[in-house]
Write an enzyme that holds these catalytic residues in place. Sequence first.
Site, mmCIF file in Angstrom:
data_model
loop_
_atom_site.group_PDB
_atom_site.id
_atom_site.type_symbol
_atom_site.label_atom_id
_atom_site.label_comp_id
_atom_site.label_asym_id
_atom_site.label_seq_id
_atom_site.Cartn_x
_atom_site.Cartn_y
_atom_site.Cartn_z
ATOM 1 N N SER A 109 -4.817 -9.440 -3.410
ATOM 2 C CA SER A 109 -5.458 -10.386 -4.182
ATOM 3 C C SER A 109 -4.265 -11.465 -4.637
ATOM 4 O O SER A 109 -4.480 -12.380 -5.346
ATOM 5 C CB SER A 109 -6.152 -9.639 -5.336
ATOM 6 O OG SER A 109 -5.020 -8.973 -5.955
ATOM 7 N N ASN B 57 0.791 -1.204 0.048
ATOM 8 C CA ASN B 57 0.069 0.137 -0.031
ATOM 9 C C ASN B 57 0.929 1.238 0.016
ATOM 10 O O ASN B 57 1.842 1.315 0.559
ATOM 11 C CB ASN B 57 -0.706 0.045 1.128
ATOM 12 C CG ASN B 57 -1.762 -1.206 1.077
ATOM 13 O OD1 ASN B 57 -2.047 -1.712 0.122
ATOM 14 N ND2 ASN B 57 -2.723 -1.498 2.381
ATOM 15 N N HIS C 244 5.915 -0.494 -2.548
ATOM 16 C CA HIS C 244 5.385 0.106 -3.930
ATOM 17 C C HIS C 244 5.324 1.831 -3.616
ATOM 18 O O HIS C 244 4.721 2.494 -4.227
ATOM 19 C CB HIS C 244 4.003 -0.137 -4.094
ATOM 20 C CG HIS C 244 3.707 -1.734 -4.639
ATOM 21 N ND1 HIS C 244 2.683 -2.219 -4.746
ATOM 22 C CD2 HIS C 244 4.824 -2.783 -5.020
ATOM 23 C CE1 HIS C 244 2.940 -3.337 -5.071
ATOM 24 N NE2 HIS C 244 4.124 -3.777 -5.415
HETATM 25 P P1 OAD Z 1 -6.354 -5.682 -4.922
HETATM 26 O O1 OAD Z 1 -7.240 -4.479 -5.177
HETATM 27 O O2 OAD Z 1 -5.792 -6.343 -5.913
HETATM 28 O O3 OAD Z 1 -6.971 -6.723 -4.021
HETATM 29 C C1 OAD Z 1 -7.597 -6.406 -2.541
HETATM 30 C C2 OAD Z 1 -7.961 -7.607 -2.097
HETATM 31 O O4 OAD Z 1 -8.396 -7.208 -0.711
HETATM 32 C C3 OAD Z 1 -8.730 -8.373 -2.533
HETATM 33 O O5 OAD Z 1 -8.360 -9.824 -2.394
HETATM 34 C C4 OAD Z 1 -10.111 -8.252 -1.706
HETATM 35 O O6 OAD Z 1 -10.896 -9.686 -1.453
HETATM 36 C C5 OAD Z 1 -9.603 -7.995 -0.405
HETATM 37 N N1 OAD Z 1 -10.328 -7.316 0.645
HETATM 38 C C6 OAD Z 1 -11.201 -6.387 0.382
HETATM 39 N N2 OAD Z 1 -11.850 -6.021 1.762
HETATM 40 C C7 OAD Z 1 -11.163 -6.453 2.559
HETATM 41 C C8 OAD Z 1 -11.204 -6.304 3.964
HETATM 42 N N3 OAD Z 1 -12.044 -5.642 4.451
HETATM 43 N N4 OAD Z 1 -10.264 -7.229 4.585
HETATM 44 C C9 OAD Z 1 -9.311 -7.831 3.889
HETATM 45 N N5 OAD Z 1 -9.477 -8.165 2.861
HETATM 46 C C10 OAD Z 1 -10.198 -7.534 2.072
HETATM 47 O O7 OAD Z 1 -5.183 -4.760 -4.030
HETATM 48 P P2 OAD Z 1 -3.662 -5.556 -3.736
HETATM 49 O O8 OAD Z 1 -3.650 -6.687 -3.682
HETATM 50 O O9 OAD Z 1 -3.179 -4.640 -2.772
HETATM 51 O O10 OAD Z 1 0.322 -2.081 -7.400
HETATM 52 O O11 OAD Z 1 -3.029 -5.154 -5.159
HETATM 53 C C11 OAD Z 1 -1.838 -5.363 -5.443
HETATM 54 C C12 OAD Z 1 -1.090 -4.238 -6.230
HETATM 55 O O12 OAD Z 1 -1.568 -3.943 -7.422
HETATM 56 C C13 OAD Z 1 -1.059 -2.743 -5.549
HETATM 57 O O13 OAD Z 1 -0.321 -2.608 -4.598
HETATM 58 C C14 OAD Z 1 -0.910 -1.855 -6.879
HETATM 59 C C15 OAD Z 1 -1.949 -2.691 -7.760
HETATM 60 O O14 OAD Z 1 -2.118 -2.411 -9.158
HETATM 61 C C16 OAD Z 1 1.070 -1.165 -7.961
HETATM 62 O O15 OAD Z 1 0.235 0.026 -8.283
HETATM 63 C C17 OAD Z 1 2.270 -1.384 -8.466
#
Ligand code: OAD
Length: 249
Positions: free
Chosen positions: A192, A105, A122
């Site tokens: 994710s 984040n 990031h």
């Molecule tokens: P995503 O938007 O891909 O995934 C968010 C995840 O959080 C999903 O699996 C949801 O199911 C989960 N989620 C939602 N609400 C939640 C809650 N209350 N508690 C726990 N989990 C919850 O975001 P990231 O995995 O962070 O990179 O994405 C990874 C990277 O892709 C980011 O850092 C960014 C993005 O593009 C760059 O910008 C380089």
Amino acid sequence: MNTIPIPAALIARLRNARRVAVLTGAGISAESGVPTFREAQTGLWARYNPEDLATPDAFQRDPKLVWEWYTWRRERVRQAQPNAGHHALVEMERHIAEFWLITQNVDGLHRRAGSHQLLELHGNLFRAKCFSEDRPVESWMDGDEIPPRCPRCGGLLRPDVVWFGEMLPTDALHAAQHAAATAEVFFSIGTSALVYPAAELPLTALAAGATVVEINPQPTPLSARVTYSLNGPAGAVLPALVAQTWAAA
Ligand code: OAD
């Protein structure tokens, strides 16, 4: 909040653990009102896909659009507060001898909550760097010109975050890889688990024999491989886990 059941074997493992690493993604800030990456945007930005804005190409095509998107995101984050999930990780850090919080984040909410052992993979929304020189700037003025100019060379400023197709900061990445390879317990929370190299970290921990725990209300590509999958929002599951592990310890 203690009604969420946490497996007894996980509680025992955590009480004895000296080395714990945690990877977080956008989901941990969802309960603070910060949108995740892969849910549809709303309002002004509804027609844009974040993955089409967070690239060097997008910035070169339309620097004003990309800078304004980040300005909007900074404003949203300024209005947000760390939630119970961020606070539970601050508490966890107090109980573990070697603790690393690795985050994808850029919102700074872990630091605002009070986490110290933090690796930002990031970058950070609240810093900027020169697009031409790739060097951070101390401060900048949001004036008439969007994006603002670099005070040294007059080039365009960009947010100091990692975009798709760019390298992660080497020191932070190496420290995160070491933390994953040596942790006894590794958590993957609110991500994710799709974006590499961060998505590799839980796999590194698994290969090294760590207990790997996922906290997410939705399944991910990692879910089938982890030791424990705790289905639920981080803001509820993490406080329950911390309370049940350390309250009476
Ligand atoms: P995503 O938007 O891909 O995934 C968010 C995840 O959080 C999903 O699996 C949801 O199911 C989960 N989620 C939602 N609400 C939640 C809650 N209350 N508690 C726990 N989990 C919850 O975001 P990231 O995995 O962070 O990179 O994405 C990874 C990277 O892709 C980011 O850092 C960014 C993005 O593009 C760059 O910008 C380089």
